[in-house]
Design an enzyme around this catalytic site. Structure first.
Site, short mmCIF file in Angstrom:
data_model
loop_
_atom_site.label_atom_id
_atom_site.label_comp_id
_atom_site.label_asym_id
_atom_site.label_seq_id
_atom_site.Cartn_x
_atom_site.Cartn_y
_atom_site.Cartn_z
N ASP A 9 18.55 -65.48 -48.46
CA ASP A 9 18.22 -64.04 -48.54
C ASP A 9 19.53 -63.29 -48.16
OD1 ASP A 9 17.06 -61.69 -48.35
OD2 ASP A 9 15.55 -62.12 -46.88
N ASP A 105 17.80 -60.83 -54.72
CA ASP A 105 18.83 -61.04 -53.50
C ASP A 105 18.20 -62.32 -52.75
OD1 ASP A 105 16.28 -59.80 -52.86
OD2 ASP A 105 16.98 -58.57 -51.37
N GLU A 106 17.27 -62.93 -53.18
CA GLU A 106 16.73 -64.44 -52.90
C GLU A 106 16.66 -65.64 -53.63
OE1 GLU A 106 13.24 -63.85 -50.30
OE2 GLU A 106 13.35 -61.59 -50.12
#
Length: 357
Positions: A9, A105-106
Protein backbone atom coordinates in the site's frame (compact mmCIF):
# COMPACT_ATOMS: atom_id res chain seq x y z
CA UNK A 1 2.04 -25.79 0.96
CA UNK A 2 1.56 -22.49 2.78
CA UNK A 3 1.42 -19.44 0.55
CA UNK A 4 3.38 -16.20 0.92
CA UNK A 5 1.15 -13.23 0.19
CA UNK A 6 2.16 -9.57 0.33
CA UNK A 7 -0.14 -6.56 0.31
CA UNK A 8 1.66 -3.36 -0.70
CA UNK A 9 0.00 0.00 0.00
CA UNK A 10 1.65 3.23 -1.17
CA UNK A 11 1.36 5.69 1.73
CA UNK A 12 -0.79 8.82 1.16
CA UNK A 13 -0.18 8.09 -2.49
CA UNK A 14 -1.50 11.19 -4.29
CA UNK A 15 -0.07 13.51 -1.64
CA UNK A 16 3.31 11.71 -1.66
CA UNK A 17 3.61 12.05 -5.44
CA UNK A 18 2.67 15.73 -5.27
CA UNK A 19 5.26 16.32 -2.53
CA UNK A 20 7.93 15.04 -4.93
CA UNK A 21 6.87 17.68 -7.43
CA UNK A 22 6.39 20.42 -4.83
CA UNK A 23 9.46 20.28 -2.56
CA UNK A 24 8.55 23.76 -1.29
CA UNK A 25 5.64 22.10 0.59
CA UNK A 26 7.94 19.97 2.76
CA UNK A 27 6.93 20.22 6.39
CA UNK A 28 3.58 21.84 5.59
CA UNK A 29 0.05 20.37 5.78
CA UNK A 30 -1.12 19.51 2.28
CA UNK A 31 -4.08 17.76 0.69
CA UNK A 32 -5.00 16.72 -2.83
CA UNK A 33 -8.51 17.35 -4.07
CA UNK A 34 -11.20 19.52 -5.57
CA UNK A 35 -11.04 23.14 -6.63
CA UNK A 36 -9.87 25.28 -3.70
CA UNK A 37 -10.62 28.55 -5.51
CA UNK A 38 -14.23 27.58 -6.14
CA UNK A 39 -14.39 26.13 -2.61
CA UNK A 40 -15.92 22.86 -3.69
CA UNK A 41 -14.77 19.27 -3.86
CA UNK A 42 -13.43 16.80 -1.33
CA UNK A 43 -10.08 15.70 0.04
CA UNK A 44 -8.81 12.72 -1.96
CA UNK A 45 -5.82 12.26 0.30
CA UNK A 46 -3.74 14.31 2.71
CA UNK A 47 -0.16 14.09 3.90
CA UNK A 48 0.55 12.88 7.43
CA UNK A 49 1.07 16.39 8.75
CA UNK A 50 -2.52 17.27 7.80
CA UNK A 51 -3.86 13.91 8.96
CA UNK A 52 -2.37 14.37 12.43
CA UNK A 53 -4.54 17.46 12.99
CA UNK A 54 -7.72 15.76 11.82
CA UNK A 55 -7.92 16.13 8.03
CA UNK A 56 -9.52 13.00 6.59
CA UNK A 57 -10.11 11.53 3.15
CA UNK A 58 -13.59 12.40 1.89
CA UNK A 59 -13.82 15.58 3.95
CA UNK A 60 -15.12 18.68 2.13
CA UNK A 61 -12.40 21.22 1.40
CA UNK A 62 -14.05 23.87 3.57
CA UNK A 63 -14.23 21.41 6.46
CA UNK A 64 -10.54 20.56 6.04
CA UNK A 65 -9.77 24.29 6.13
CA UNK A 66 -11.69 24.62 9.40
CA UNK A 67 -9.75 21.72 10.94
CA UNK A 68 -6.41 22.95 9.58
CA UNK A 69 -6.39 26.65 8.57
CA UNK A 70 -2.80 26.40 7.24
CA UNK A 71 -3.57 23.53 4.85
CA UNK A 72 -2.46 23.87 1.22
CA UNK A 73 -4.66 22.29 -1.45
CA UNK A 74 -3.25 20.85 -4.68
CA UNK A 75 -5.54 19.85 -7.59
CA UNK A 76 -5.37 16.17 -8.53
CA UNK A 77 -3.31 14.98 -11.52
CA UNK A 78 -4.54 11.46 -12.22
CA UNK A 79 -2.25 10.91 -15.19
CA UNK A 80 0.75 11.53 -12.97
CA UNK A 81 -0.51 9.12 -10.30
CA UNK A 82 -1.19 6.47 -12.93
CA UNK A 83 2.38 6.80 -14.15
CA UNK A 84 3.71 6.13 -10.65
CA UNK A 85 1.25 3.26 -10.18
CA UNK A 86 2.50 1.68 -13.40
CA UNK A 87 6.14 2.06 -12.31
CA UNK A 88 5.32 0.36 -9.00
CA UNK A 89 3.68 -2.52 -10.90
CA UNK A 90 6.83 -2.87 -12.99
CA UNK A 91 8.81 -3.38 -9.78
CA UNK A 92 6.26 -5.89 -8.44
CA UNK A 93 6.42 -7.79 -11.75
CA UNK A 94 10.03 -8.72 -11.06
CA UNK A 95 8.84 -10.82 -8.12
CA UNK A 96 5.62 -12.41 -9.41
CA UNK A 97 3.06 -12.39 -12.20
CA UNK A 98 0.34 -13.02 -9.62
CA UNK A 99 -0.46 -9.37 -8.94
CA UNK A 100 -3.91 -8.13 -8.09
CA UNK A 101 -4.37 -4.34 -7.94
CA UNK A 102 -6.73 -3.06 -5.26
CA UNK A 103 -7.24 0.44 -6.57
CA UNK A 104 -4.47 2.58 -8.00
CA UNK A 105 -2.17 2.47 -4.95
CA UNK A 106 -2.53 -1.03 -3.50
CA UNK A 107 -1.73 -4.53 -4.74
CA UNK A 108 -1.70 -8.09 -3.50
CA UNK A 109 1.32 -10.12 -4.59
CA UNK A 110 1.60 -13.90 -4.34
CA UNK A 111 5.37 -14.38 -4.10
CA UNK A 112 5.24 -18.05 -3.07
CA UNK A 113 7.13 -19.18 -6.18
CA UNK A 114 9.86 -16.58 -5.60
CA UNK A 115 10.76 -17.50 -2.02
CA UNK A 116 13.16 -20.24 -3.06
CA UNK A 117 15.16 -17.69 -5.06
CA UNK A 118 14.69 -14.35 -3.32
CA UNK A 119 14.16 -15.40 0.30
CA UNK A 120 11.14 -15.45 2.60
CA UNK A 121 8.23 -13.02 2.55
CA UNK A 122 9.82 -10.55 4.94
CA UNK A 123 13.02 -10.39 2.90
CA UNK A 124 11.09 -9.84 -0.32
CA UNK A 125 8.91 -7.18 1.35
CA UNK A 126 12.00 -5.32 2.60
CA UNK A 127 13.55 -5.42 -0.87
CA UNK A 128 10.37 -4.11 -2.52
CA UNK A 129 10.00 -1.39 0.11
CA UNK A 130 13.59 -0.26 -0.43
CA UNK A 131 13.25 -0.24 -4.21
CA UNK A 132 9.99 1.74 -4.19
CA UNK A 133 11.60 4.32 -1.92
CA UNK A 134 14.81 4.58 -3.94
CA UNK A 135 13.38 4.31 -7.47
CA UNK A 136 10.07 6.17 -7.08
CA UNK A 137 10.70 8.40 -4.08
CA UNK A 138 7.56 7.33 -2.18
CA UNK A 139 7.04 4.86 0.67
CA UNK A 140 4.92 1.74 1.05
CA UNK A 141 3.51 -0.19 3.96
CA UNK A 142 3.55 -3.93 3.32
CA UNK A 143 1.69 -6.74 5.02
CA UNK A 144 3.06 -10.28 4.87
CA UNK A 145 0.91 -13.32 5.56
CA UNK A 146 -0.30 -16.65 4.23
CA UNK A 147 -3.63 -15.22 3.03
CA UNK A 148 -4.88 -12.03 1.37
CA UNK A 149 -7.03 -10.81 4.27
CA UNK A 150 -4.26 -10.84 6.89
CA UNK A 151 -1.76 -9.43 4.37
CA UNK A 152 -4.10 -6.46 3.85
CA UNK A 153 -4.54 -6.16 7.63
CA UNK A 154 -0.75 -6.11 7.97
CA UNK A 155 -0.28 -3.25 5.52
CA UNK A 156 -2.84 -1.22 7.49
CA UNK A 157 -1.33 -2.09 10.88
CA UNK A 158 1.60 0.35 10.78
CA UNK A 159 1.94 3.43 8.59
CA UNK A 160 3.92 4.93 6.99
CA UNK A 161 6.89 3.00 5.64
CA UNK A 162 6.44 -0.20 7.64
CA UNK A 163 6.37 -3.96 7.18
CA UNK A 164 4.19 -6.20 9.35
CA UNK A 165 3.97 -9.98 9.24
CA UNK A 166 0.94 -11.87 10.49
CA UNK A 167 2.11 -15.47 10.65
CA UNK A 168 0.35 -18.61 11.84
CA UNK A 169 2.41 -18.27 15.02
CA UNK A 170 1.53 -14.67 15.94
CA UNK A 171 -1.83 -13.74 14.40
CA UNK A 172 -3.83 -14.69 17.50
CA UNK A 173 -1.64 -12.49 19.68
CA UNK A 174 -1.72 -9.46 17.35
CA UNK A 175 -4.46 -9.58 14.70
CA UNK A 176 -7.13 -10.98 17.00
CA UNK A 177 -6.72 -8.06 19.40
CA UNK A 178 -7.47 -5.47 16.71
CA UNK A 179 -10.93 -3.82 16.40
CA UNK A 180 -13.28 -5.87 14.24
CA UNK A 181 -13.77 -2.81 12.03
CA UNK A 182 -10.14 -3.15 10.86
CA UNK A 183 -10.99 -6.36 9.00
CA UNK A 184 -11.51 -6.03 5.25
CA UNK A 185 -15.20 -5.85 4.26
CA UNK A 186 -16.43 -4.96 7.75
CA UNK A 187 -18.24 -1.66 7.14
CA UNK A 188 -19.76 0.69 9.68
CA UNK A 189 -23.20 -0.92 9.59
CA UNK A 190 -21.76 -4.43 10.00
CA UNK A 191 -19.51 -3.22 12.81
CA UNK A 192 -22.51 -1.73 14.66
CA UNK A 193 -24.41 -5.01 14.33
CA UNK A 194 -21.43 -6.97 15.62
CA UNK A 195 -20.99 -4.70 18.63
CA UNK A 196 -24.62 -5.33 19.57
CA UNK A 197 -23.70 -9.02 19.60
CA UNK A 198 -20.69 -8.33 21.82
CA UNK A 199 -18.21 -8.75 18.98
CA UNK A 200 -15.65 -5.97 19.34
CA UNK A 201 -12.38 -7.51 18.17
CA UNK A 202 -11.32 -9.75 15.31
CA UNK A 203 -10.72 -12.46 17.90
CA UNK A 204 -14.32 -12.11 19.11
CA UNK A 205 -15.48 -12.60 15.53
CA UNK A 206 -13.25 -15.64 15.07
CA UNK A 207 -14.73 -17.26 18.18
CA UNK A 208 -18.36 -16.35 17.46
CA UNK A 209 -20.98 -18.98 16.73
CA UNK A 210 -21.36 -19.16 12.91
CA UNK A 211 -25.12 -19.76 13.10
CA UNK A 212 -25.59 -16.51 15.05
CA UNK A 213 -23.49 -14.59 12.54
CA UNK A 214 -25.56 -15.99 9.68
CA UNK A 215 -28.80 -15.06 11.46
CA UNK A 216 -27.81 -11.41 11.87
CA UNK A 217 -25.48 -10.87 8.91
CA UNK A 218 -26.52 -13.47 6.36
CA UNK A 219 -23.94 -15.33 4.27
CA UNK A 220 -21.51 -12.43 4.71
CA UNK A 221 -21.35 -13.26 8.42
CA UNK A 222 -19.92 -16.68 7.53
CA UNK A 223 -17.45 -15.12 5.09
CA UNK A 224 -16.20 -12.68 7.74
CA UNK A 225 -15.91 -15.53 10.26
CA UNK A 226 -13.68 -17.34 7.76
CA UNK A 227 -11.59 -14.19 7.28
CA UNK A 228 -11.12 -13.67 11.02
CA UNK A 229 -9.88 -17.23 11.48
CA UNK A 230 -7.33 -16.95 8.69
CA UNK A 231 -9.09 -19.53 6.54
CA UNK A 232 -9.28 -17.36 3.42
CA UNK A 233 -7.91 -19.26 0.43
CA UNK A 234 -8.89 -16.73 -2.25
CA UNK A 235 -6.13 -16.74 -4.89
CA UNK A 236 -4.27 -13.64 -6.00
CA UNK A 237 -5.27 -13.09 -9.60
CA UNK A 238 -2.67 -13.79 -12.24
CA UNK A 239 -1.49 -10.63 -13.98
CA UNK A 240 -4.31 -9.54 -16.27
CA UNK A 241 -5.28 -6.71 -18.56
CA UNK A 242 -7.76 -4.78 -16.44
CA UNK A 243 -6.78 -1.15 -15.81
CA UNK A 244 -6.48 0.16 -12.23
CA UNK A 245 -8.99 2.95 -13.00
CA UNK A 246 -12.36 2.78 -14.71
CA UNK A 247 -12.28 5.75 -17.08
CA UNK A 248 -10.40 8.73 -18.51
CA UNK A 249 -12.34 11.75 -19.71
CA UNK A 250 -12.34 15.44 -20.50
CA UNK A 251 -15.07 18.07 -20.72
CA UNK A 252 -15.39 21.76 -21.47
CA UNK A 253 -17.80 24.62 -21.08
CA UNK A 254 -17.49 26.43 -24.38
CA UNK A 255 -16.80 30.21 -24.59
CA UNK A 256 -19.88 30.54 -26.80
CA UNK A 257 -22.97 28.38 -27.15
CA UNK A 258 -22.80 25.65 -29.80
CA UNK A 259 -25.56 25.99 -32.38
CA UNK A 260 -24.65 23.53 -35.16
CA UNK A 261 -23.41 19.99 -35.69
CA UNK A 262 -20.17 21.38 -37.11
CA UNK A 263 -19.58 23.28 -33.85
CA UNK A 264 -20.18 20.10 -31.88
CA UNK A 265 -18.00 17.95 -34.16
CA UNK A 266 -15.02 20.30 -33.74
CA UNK A 267 -15.29 20.29 -29.93
CA UNK A 268 -15.82 16.51 -29.77
CA UNK A 269 -12.71 15.99 -31.91
CA UNK A 270 -10.63 18.19 -29.59
CA UNK A 271 -11.92 16.39 -26.49
CA UNK A 272 -11.41 12.98 -28.11
CA UNK A 273 -7.81 13.88 -28.95
CA UNK A 274 -7.19 14.76 -25.31
CA UNK A 275 -8.80 11.52 -24.11
CA UNK A 276 -7.00 9.39 -26.71
CA UNK A 277 -3.63 10.97 -25.91
CA UNK A 278 -4.07 10.30 -22.19
CA UNK A 279 -5.14 6.71 -22.88
CA UNK A 280 -2.06 6.15 -25.06
CA UNK A 281 0.26 7.87 -22.59
CA UNK A 282 -0.92 5.60 -19.78
CA UNK A 283 -1.01 2.41 -21.84
CA UNK A 284 -4.80 1.93 -21.81
CA UNK A 285 -7.57 1.33 -24.31
CA UNK A 286 -11.28 1.93 -23.75
CA UNK A 287 -14.05 -0.48 -24.59
CA UNK A 288 -16.83 2.08 -24.13
CA UNK A 289 -17.18 5.73 -25.18
CA UNK A 290 -19.39 8.07 -23.18
CA UNK A 291 -20.53 11.60 -23.97
CA UNK A 292 -22.11 14.16 -21.64
CA UNK A 293 -24.14 17.14 -22.81
CA UNK A 294 -25.56 20.18 -21.02
CA UNK A 295 -27.59 22.72 -22.97
CA UNK A 296 -28.55 26.33 -22.25
CA UNK A 297 -31.81 25.11 -20.75
CA UNK A 298 -29.65 23.28 -18.16
CA UNK A 299 -30.84 19.90 -19.44
CA UNK A 300 -28.05 17.39 -18.87
CA UNK A 301 -27.59 13.77 -19.90
CA UNK A 302 -24.95 11.13 -20.66
CA UNK A 303 -24.99 8.35 -23.26
CA UNK A 304 -22.65 5.41 -23.82
CA UNK A 305 -21.74 3.13 -26.70
CA UNK A 306 -19.67 -0.06 -26.51
CA UNK A 307 -16.94 -0.33 -29.13
CA UNK A 308 -16.52 -3.43 -31.31
CA UNK A 309 -12.98 -3.65 -29.99
CA UNK A 310 -10.97 -1.70 -27.45
CA UNK A 311 -9.26 1.40 -28.81
CA UNK A 312 -7.25 4.47 -27.85
CA UNK A 313 -7.32 6.04 -31.33
CA UNK A 314 -8.60 9.61 -31.50
CA UNK A 315 -10.51 9.05 -34.75
CA UNK A 316 -12.45 6.06 -33.42
CA UNK A 317 -13.32 7.79 -30.14
CA UNK A 318 -14.39 10.99 -31.94
CA UNK A 319 -16.48 9.12 -34.52
CA UNK A 320 -18.31 7.16 -31.83
CA UNK A 321 -18.84 10.29 -29.73
CA UNK A 322 -20.34 12.18 -32.69
CA UNK A 323 -22.60 9.26 -33.62
CA UNK A 324 -23.85 9.19 -30.02
CA UNK A 325 -24.54 12.90 -30.21
CA UNK A 326 -26.45 12.66 -33.49
CA UNK A 327 -28.62 9.83 -32.21
CA UNK A 328 -29.48 11.45 -28.89
CA UNK A 329 -29.69 15.25 -29.23
CA UNK A 330 -32.63 17.04 -30.86
CA UNK A 331 -31.46 20.69 -30.69
CA UNK A 332 -34.21 22.12 -28.49
CA UNK A 333 -31.57 24.49 -27.11
CA UNK A 334 -27.98 25.48 -27.97
CA UNK A 335 -25.28 23.51 -26.16
CA UNK A 336 -23.30 24.96 -23.28
CA UNK A 337 -21.04 22.05 -22.24
CA UNK A 338 -19.69 18.83 -23.78
CA UNK A 339 -17.70 15.92 -22.37
CA UNK A 340 -16.07 12.77 -23.76
CA UNK A 341 -14.97 9.84 -21.64
CA UNK A 342 -13.29 6.52 -22.39
CA UNK A 343 -14.68 3.87 -20.04
CA UNK A 344 -14.22 0.17 -19.24
CA UNK A 345 -10.45 0.47 -19.60
CA UNK A 346 -8.04 -2.35 -20.37
CA UNK A 347 -4.31 -2.51 -20.95
CA UNK A 348 -3.27 -1.82 -24.54
CA UNK A 349 -1.26 -5.06 -24.27
CA UNK A 350 -4.50 -7.07 -24.20
CA UNK A 351 -4.44 -9.55 -27.10
CA UNK A 352 -6.81 -8.77 -29.97
CA UNK A 353 -9.27 -11.55 -30.80
CA UNK A 354 -9.59 -11.92 -34.57
CA UNK A 355 -12.56 -13.53 -36.29
CA UNK A 356 -11.98 -15.80 -39.28
CA UNK A 357 -14.87 -16.35 -41.64
Amino acid sequence: MSRTILHSDMNCFYASVEMLHHPELAGKPMAVGGDPEARHGIVLTANYIAKRVGVKTGMALWQARQVCPEIIFVPPRMDLYLRFSRMAQEIYSEYTDQREPFGIDESWLDVTASTSIKGDGMKIAKEISSRIKYELGVTVSIGVSWNKIFAKLGSDYKKPDAITEFSKDNYKDIAWKLPVGDLLMVGRSTERTMKKLGICTIGDLAGAEPSILETYLGKMGLVLHTFANGWDETPVSVEGYKAPIKSIGNSTTTPRDLVSELDVKIILMALSESVGARLRENGFQCRTVEISIRDTGLYHFTRQCKLDRASNLTEEIARTAFELFQKNYNWEHPIRSLGVRGCDLVSEEMPLMLEYK
